[in-house]
Design an enzyme around this catalytic site. Structure first.
Site, PDB file in Angstrom:
ATOM      1  N   ASN A   1      40.554  10.574  -4.638  1.00  0.00           N
ATOM      2  CA  ASN A   1      41.522  11.054  -5.619  1.00  0.00           C
ATOM      3  C   ASN A   1      42.611  11.876  -4.940  1.00  0.00           C
ATOM      4  O   ASN A   1      42.316  12.805  -4.179  1.00  0.00           O
ATOM      5  CB  ASN A   1      40.801  11.929  -6.659  1.00  0.00           C
ATOM      6  CG  ASN A   1      41.740  12.482  -7.705  1.00  0.00           C
ATOM      7  OD1 ASN A   1      42.232  11.747  -8.559  1.00  0.00           O
ATOM      8  ND2 ASN A   1      41.994  13.782  -7.658  1.00  0.00           N
ATOM      9  N   GLU A   2      43.851  11.500  -5.164  1.00  0.00           N
ATOM     10  CA  GLU A   2      45.039  12.245  -4.745  1.00  0.00           C
ATOM     11  C   GLU A   2      44.957  12.738  -3.290  1.00  0.00           C
ATOM     12  O   GLU A   2      45.031  13.943  -3.018  1.00  0.00           O
ATOM     13  CB  GLU A   2      45.303  13.396  -5.716  1.00  0.00           C
ATOM     14  CG  GLU A   2      45.567  12.880  -7.131  1.00  0.00           C
ATOM     15  CD  GLU A   2      46.002  13.942  -8.121  1.00  0.00           C
ATOM     16  OE1 GLU A   2      45.836  15.147  -7.821  1.00  0.00           O
ATOM     17  OE2 GLU A   2      46.520  13.561  -9.197  1.00  0.00           O
TER      18      GLU A   2
END
Length: 517
Positions: A195-196
Site C-alpha cells: 500500500n502506497e
C-alpha cells in the site's frame, strides 16, 4: 449554509416550472455500448458490520497503512505515523495465524460479497510484538521487527515458525488457500502488492526510512507476484497502489538515478509508464502475467475546498480542458484528464492490464458528497475502470453507491451496459445511461442537478426506443441522505422524450421500462 440554501430553494421552486433550470440529456440506444464492471461499487472494510449493513457493495478491499506492517503469523501490526508508530493488536487480538485475512474473507463471504482483495507486505519488515510505540532508535532491522520475505525455501507450513525472525508471503498465501480455498473456490480473489509505497519513508519510517527506489519496487513486486501466481494462477495481482499525482509521476524521488535514466532513455510521461513496462518485461521473462490490475488511489484536492468545488471536482477524472481549483489544476494540466491518460499508458506499455482505484473519497457530509459519488461511479463505468473501493465514507456517500446497486431497497440496480448519454454543461448536470443485457426493455439513467434551482431534465432518446410504459425517479436531495421515490417526477411525453423534474442539488436514478407498470 449552502445545504440550507438548497433546501429552502427546493421548497420554493419545486412547483414552479417557470423558474426551473432546463437540462437536455441525449441518449443514443443504438450507440457504442460498454460493459460495466460490477466491481466498481466496492468498499474498503475491516469487518465493520455497520458498513456492510449501510451499503450494497459488490467488492471489498482489506488494505491501508495498517496492512504494510502486518505480521500474519501473530496478527500484530504497526500504525506507522498514523498513530505514533504503534505496534499492537489493533487488527485482531486473536493468536490464530492469518486471522485478520481469514476472518475478512469469511465475513465478506457471509455478506454475499464475492470479490475480496487483501494486501501482501513488501516494505521489508512486519511488527514483531504488540509492545506499543517503536522509537526511532528501533528502526528496522531491530528486535521490534521481523523480516518480510517473498518466497520460502523448503516446505510451507500451516503452523509458522515464530522464532525464525521472518514472515513469508508465500507461506501466507498458501495458508489462506488452505483455510479458505483458492480464488475460484471461496478464497481471496485478488492480492495487492502492499500500500502506497511512495510514502513508506513518511508513513512507515520505522520500517522503511529511506525513499522507495523505483527499481526496488519493481523487484519486490515481481518476487511477490511470482509467489501468488505459482500458488493460485487465477488470482489477480494489483499494484503498485500509488497514493496520488506526485507518486504517479515520480514515485518517491524524482532524482532517483534508476528512474531518471529510464525516463530519459524511454521518454516516459510518468512513473506509471515505467512500472507498467517493467512489469510487462518481467511477465514475459517469467512466462506468466505478473500484474493483472494497475492500482492507483485518488483523493480529490479541489473537493477539499468546499461544497461548490466538490460538485465540480470529479470532472478532473474525465473532462478534457477542465481546470479544477487546486494545485493540480494549476500545475498538472499536462497529465489531465486522469483516467483517459492512465488508460493510454496501459495500452502503450502493458496492454490488457485492468485499472483499479482502490482508494478514493471526495469528502463532504451533505448532498455535495452524494452528487460527487454518483458522478464518480458513472465516470468509472464510462472510462473502463475495472474495480473501485471507496475509503471511509458516510451515509451521503454510501447511498450514492446504493443509487447504483440498490436504489429501491429491493436489490434493483443500474444496468450492466453503458450507452451514450450527452449533457452540454457538466457544471450543471451530468448523466449516465445503461441498459440490462438480460432485459432490453429497461433503461436506467443516473442524472444529477448541481444547481440551486429545480431542474427540468429532458431525456431525448434516440435509436431503437421501446414504447415506455412506466417511469420512476429515485433521488437523494435536501438535508437527508435517504433515497426517496419522487412521486410524479417523470412524465413520458412520447417514445423518444421523457421529462423529469428534479429538486435543487440532487442525484437521481430514473428508471424507464417498456414492461407493464
Amino acid at each position: 449554509m449552502k445545504r440550507l440554501f438548497c433546501l429552502i430553494l427546493a421548497l420554493v421552486l419545486l412547483g414552479s416550472a417557470a423558474l426551473a433550470e432546463t437540462a437536455v440529456v441525449t441518449i443514443d440506444l443504438n450507440g457504442e455500448r460498454k460493459a460495466i464492471s460490477p466491481l466498481i461499487y466496492g468498499i474498503n472494510n475491516f469487518n465493520d458490520a455497520n458498513v456492510y449493513n449501510s451499503v450494497t457493495a459488490t467488492a471489498v478491499r482489506q488494505g491501508g497503512n495498517r496492512m504494510s506492517g502486518y505480521n500474519w503469523e501473530t496478527n500484530y501490526s504497526n500504525a506507522g505515523s498514523d498513530w505514533y508508530h504503534h505496534s499492537d493488536t489493533y487488527l485482531s487480538s486473536m493468536t490464530t495465524p492469518g486471522y485478520v485475512g481469514t476472518s475478512f474473507v469469511k465475513i465478506a463471504r457471509a455478506k454475499g460479497i464475492d470479490y475480496r482483495l487483501t494486501t501482501l507486505q513488501l516494505a521489508g519488515y512486519a511488527a514483531a510484538d504488540k509492545a506499543g510505540t517503536v522509537e526511532e532508535a528501533d528502526t528496522a532491522p531491530s528486535a521490534r521487527w521481523v523480516e518480510v520475505v517473498a518466497d520460502k525455501e523448503g516446505e510451507l507450513s500451516l503452523k509458522p515458525d515464530l522464532t525464525d525472525g521472518k514472515v513469508y508471503m508465500e507461506e501466507y498465501v498458501n495458508y489462506l488457500i488452505a483455510k479458505l480455498g483458492d480464488s475460484q473456490n471461496g478464497g481471496v480473489q485478488a492480492y495487492s502488492l502492499d500500500n502506497e509505497p511512495a510514502l513508506w519513508q513518511h508513513t512507515h519510517a520505522r520500517i522503511h526510512p529511506n525513499p522507495t527506489g523505483e527499481k526496488e519496487l519493481i523487484d519486490k513486486s515481481v518476487a511477490t507476484a511470482k509467489v501468488v501466481k505459482a500458488l493460485d494462477p487465477a488470482a489477480e495481482v494489483y499494484g503498485p497502489a500509488l497514493y496520488g499525482f506526485t507518486a504517479f509521476e515520480n514515485l518517491a524521488d524524482e532524482n532517483d538515478p534508476d528512474w531518471k535514466a529510464a525516463r530519459e532513455a524511454n521518454g516516459y510521461r510518468w512513473y506509471l509508464d515505467y512500472y507498467l513496462e517493467e512489469m510487462r518485461k518481467a511477465s514475459e521473462a517469467e512466462g506468466v502475467r505478473l500484474l493483472d490490475v494497475l492500482d492507483i488511489h485518488y483523493y480529490s484536492e479541489s473537493a477539499r475546498v468546499g461544497f461548490d468545488d466538490r460538485l465540480q471536482s470529479v470532472r478532473t477524472l474525465y473532462e478534457k480542458g477542465f481546470r479544477e481549483n487546486s494545485w493540480i489544476g494549476q500545475w498538472r494540466q499536462h497529465n489531465l484528464p486522469l483516467l483517459p491518460l492512465v488508460q493510454e499508458s496501459i495500452r502503450k506499455y502493458y496492454p490488457g492490464t485492468k485499472l483499479a482505484i482502490t482508494e478514493y473519497n471526495y469528502g463532504g457530509e451533505d448532498i455535495s458528497a452524494t452528487i460527487a459519488q454518483a458522478e464518480t461511479l458513472g465516470c468509472f463505468a464510462d472510462n473502463g475502470v475495472y474495480s473501485a473501493f471507496i475509503w471511509g465514507g458516510n451515509d451521503w456517500q454510501y447511498n450514492g453507491i446504493n443509487l447504483y446497486t440498490n436504489f429501491d431497497g429491493r436489490g434493483s440496480a443500474f444496468g450492466d451496459t453503458l450507452v451514450p448519454a450527452v449533457t452540454p454543461d457538466h457544471s450543471k448536470c451530468v448523466a449516465y445511461a445503461a441498459i440490462d443485457s438480460a432485459n432490453p426493455n429497461r433503461l436506467t439513467v443516473m442524472v444529477t442537478n448541481k444547481t440551486a434551482q429545480a431542474q427540468q431534465t429532458v431525456l431525448v432518446l434516440n435509436g431503437s426506443v421501446p414504447a415506455w410504459q412506466s417511469a420512476a425517479v429515485y433521488a437523494i436531495h435536501g438535508d437527508s441522505p435517504d433515497i426517496r421515490l419522487l412521486e410524479n417526477a417523470a412524465v413520458i411525453q412520447n417514445t423518444g422524450t421523457v421529462t423529469v423534474t428534479l429538486p435543487p442539488c440532487c442525484a437521481a436514478m430514473v428508471v424507464l421500462t417498456a414492461d407493464a407498470p
